[in-house]
Scaffold this active site. Sequence first.
Site, PDB file in Angstrom:
ATOM      1  N   GLY A  49       0.852  -1.356   0.061  1.00 16.91           N
ATOM      2  CA  GLY A  49       0.043  -0.058   0.043  1.00 16.91           C
ATOM      3  C   GLY A  49       0.874   1.352   0.054  1.00 16.91           C
ATOM      4  N   LYS A  69      13.467  -1.073   0.113  1.00 19.28           N
ATOM      5  CA  LYS A  69      12.062  -0.777   0.220  1.00 19.28           C
ATOM      6  C   LYS A  69      11.539   0.628   0.032  1.00 19.28           C
ATOM      7  CE  LYS A  69      11.509  -4.487   3.707  1.00 19.28           C
ATOM      8  NZ  LYS A  69      10.625  -5.148   2.810  1.00 19.28           N
ATOM      9  N   ASP A 174       4.618  -7.605  13.012  1.00 16.42           N
ATOM     10  CA  ASP A 174       4.166  -8.267  11.816  1.00 16.42           C
ATOM     11  C   ASP A 174       4.711  -9.844  11.751  1.00 16.42           C
ATOM     12  OD1 ASP A 174       2.347  -8.739   9.675  1.00 16.42           O
ATOM     13  OD2 ASP A 174       3.560  -7.589   8.484  1.00 16.42           O
TER      14      ASP A 174
END
Length: 661
Positions: A49, A69, A174
Amino acid sequence: MMYCSKGHENPDRSRYCLECGEKLVEASNTQPGIIGDRYRIIRQLGQGGFGRTYLAEDINRFNELCVLKEFAPQVQGTYALQKGQQLFQREAGTLYKLQHPQIPKFRELFQASLEGKKHLLLVQDYVAGASYRQLLNTRKQQGLQFNETEVTQLLQQLLPVLDYIHSLGVIHRDISPENIILRDADYLPVLIDFGGVKQVAASIVSQFSPADPHATVLPVTRVGKIGYAPPEQIFSGVVSFQSDLYALAATALVLLTGKEPQDLIDEQTLEWNWRREINLSPQLGNILDKMLVPRASDRYPSARQVLQALNRSVPKQPAPQVPPTIVTKPPVTNAASATSSWQLQPASASYYARSHSLSVGKVFGIGLLLMATAGLSWWGTRLWLHSRMASMPEVIPTISPIAAPTPTPQYSTVEQNRKNQLRDRRQQLGINDSFYNALVNQLFWEERPEQRGKTLSSSPADAALRSEWDSIAAEVLNKLQALSPEARQQLGKYRAADRDRWKVSVNKLNLSSRTLYDLTDATFFHLFPQYKGQNFINQPIGQVWHGIATDKVQRLVSGSGYEKIAFTQENTIQQVRGNLQPGEGKAYIAQLTKDQLMQLNLEAEPRVLISAYSPTGSTVLLEDSSDRTWSGKLPETGYYEFVVVSTASAPVDYLLQIIAD
């Protein structure tokens, strides 16, 4: 060269993938494909996202592989961008301080232009290996899951990592099978994709995204996968050290059962009900249950205490290593990554704001509010349990070998000697035992499909089947002997990153991966003709293809596998002669010009095939063709490639003639 997310190779400055039509990443730097003046993009690994993840080479560090990233939340305004950069740099600074052998090292944060827009990029080490999601998917294909010993070992190896990051005040946020990599180098689990960066991105979007007057929900600001993240993290955004313990326990149960959390939580009571799926020792079961209780305060207070409880319950014996895994995407059509995509998982449709200070008079009201919140959260969980995971990214399946029959005193003297000879020969060739068993099992099961997934017993009833297995094993060793010692030692460990490196190596010779794959296919199909037309890369046999490719690359780089054909104004006809052994090939390159007329002639028996490719690969003149001539106007300028391979069973001669007007 440029690559789409599926690994298709395209010429520099291409806007769309020539094979699948995907829009390609453009880097606005002085050097095509170079970001930040030092990172050469190899391919896109994933997209979430808030940005994309790339596999890249650090040209300032001997082309060492790394992961980029991208941080690009869709926010507007100078202040929003500056605030985002400030928060992101602070989080990146925290991650940069992490120094643990089972955490990828965060290298730097820098700003660069991508597609005409300023983006922040975080650079970290690349981890060669397969995720536990990939390992689990393979075992599920075989009707298997991880056993208690393997999962206990995983917990013992990861809990010290959590204890380390928690001691620094860092929470992963996560943890899931996607974010744990089994590293090739030492078979240790590596914790990747920390959620702190994604939480910053989510917060920026929440604070600075343009308000939608028609929106019925607030922006999503929660990080973590539903089912793995505990209720307080999903619905209130509250995280603690116990949040990571919950996610680790959920991951353990998914590996043990092969089922996702929504299949392990009772729809009526909303409690974890994993015991109907698997029988565990009471000690491990109780530890997992305590890690998974809904209230964070009722869980273990620290990773160290979980580890202490686990060590008290486990006998002091060495646990077997998880076997190496095998990459499975077809080399021509895809190239996979071992690193998860950087993606915010869907969370609650609404969330509750929390006050930073409470007066005594508000305690009672807040208590009622918390009770209502908890009830609503559990109600919401029940509704979402069936639909979560819909956005779970696809992963690359891998093969986890089932052990082959091992010698026991019950075997006859003849069979015992036969097995000992196979073992000694395998060891002399330097072939990994787990991979060897997986490969022979695959070939054996293809001959005997009714035995798939079964382990042959040492009883006389299975003597004939064991003899067949050993016969196939001996034939496999004969074929693998043709590989170089270096290629044999890597069997079972090849990854998409290896193919990426090969592409770079042959591109420097003005050769494409198509030429490399043509040469590799010729040898592979000579040894294993039954796999023609099959997608074999997702099986152990695909590792043999990779081993052959390794040797082909070495031959090309050394100059013995290809030859350059040069034309002059006085000499427009060039011809080369050669002799090919069965399954062998030779590549040629010639620098030609657009609109030049060319004629290609090959004198050889029909079992000699020829391919001809344009410089960018956009035009295939011939491909694995038995045609003996081609003529026409050339579509572009550059180095054309000509590949001659033999499918004959005996040595053959050929004469290749190229006429360039």
